[in-house]
Design an enzyme around this catalytic site. Structure first.
Site, PDB file in Angstrom:
ATOM      1  CB  SER A   1      -0.972  -0.050   1.184  1.00 30.50           C
ATOM      2  OG  SER A   1      -2.010   0.877   1.042  1.00 30.50           O
TER       3      SER A   1
ATOM      4  CG  HIS B   1      -5.455  -1.237  -1.338  1.00 33.28           C
ATOM      5  ND1 HIS B   1      -4.978  -2.431  -0.834  1.00 33.28           N
ATOM      6  CD2 HIS B   1      -4.864  -0.243  -0.615  1.00 33.28           C
ATOM      7  CE1 HIS B   1      -4.149  -2.165   0.172  1.00 33.28           C
ATOM      8  NE2 HIS B   1      -4.057  -0.864   0.307  1.00 33.28           N
TER       9      HIS B   1
END
Length: 241
Positions: A134, A170
């Site tokens: 991330s 994501h």
């Protein structure tokens, strides 16, 4: 033991929920460990939880994960003060640096304040393998969509730019991320780049794309390129781990 070329594995994964521990090392991070080339001893791994404010509970859980996996673990914290006198020397002494998720905007600000940006570049150039999830993926790139500023995602464009691309994380799990990355590439706010679904990662050797990998059955990775005034998304061939 440095990698043969500067190496980054940028991911939307790399860990899984554990049984007796909070986290376990996932297949993407096993790949990163393999990329170090270390044999005959425990790989030296430095965890960097800056993006989570150096949360003490998270750091404890990462050490537990490392213990179970048999890693020689350390961590770099910046709050309330750095825990190493010479940050660059510590990072250069690692086989793998693993950057956790959270606020990429906060991570970049703190890294620049303490010289971690330059230390990361030096480690990368020396062959220390860099990986992360991330925020720990976006940071190596020019930038990408982030929720660092609130629930309405915004692009960040002041990443370390070790890699001259944008990065979407994501990509399949949070509905704002895909359209925002495509819009930013289409209008030139961000350069062409690569995106990963949850459970996927993109490998770079030097600054060149070197492959896409997934630890989840349906996870994909994508190239996103500007063509005229629009963005074109192309699925990448995936190696399943």
């Amino acid at each position: 033991m440095p990698a043969e070329t500067p190496t980054i594995l940028a991911t939307s994964g790399g860990f899984r929920w554990g049984g007796r521990t909070m986290f376990e090392v996932g297949p993407l991070t096993e790949l990163a460990l393999d990329l170090t080339g270390v044999t005959g001893r425990a790989p030296k791994v430095c965890f960097v939880p800056t993006a989570c404010g150096d949360d003490a509970r998270l750091t404890r859980d990462l050490y537990e994960m490392a213990r179970v996996r048999g890693l020689e673990a350390s961590h770099l914290q910046l709050f309330t003060m750095p825990n190493h006198d010479d940050i660059a020397a510590h990072l250069l002494d690692q086989d793998l640096i693993w950057v956790w998720g959270g606020s990429v905007a906060g991570l970049l600000a703190m890294w620049r304040l303490h010289g971690v940006d330059a230390a990361m570049r030096a480690a990368w150039e020396a062959g220390v393998v860099l990986t992360g999830v991330s925020a720990g993926s976006i940071c190596w790139h020019v930038g990408g969509p982030t929720d660092s500023f609130g629930p309405d995602l915004r692009p960040i464009d002041n990443g370390l730019a070790l890699l001259p691309y944008s990065n979407g994380v994501h990509y399949d799990a949070e509905e704002q991320r895909r359209p925002l990355l495509q819009r930013c590439v289409a209008d030139g706010t961000l350069p062409d780049g690569f995106a990963t679904d949850d459970g996927a990662g993109v490998l770079y050797r030097g600054t060149a794309f070197a492959g896409a990998y997934a630890e989840k059955p349906n996870a994909g990775a994508y190239a996103v390129r500007r063509e005229g005034d629009r963005a074109v998304e192309t699925p990448l061939e995936i190696t399943r781990l």
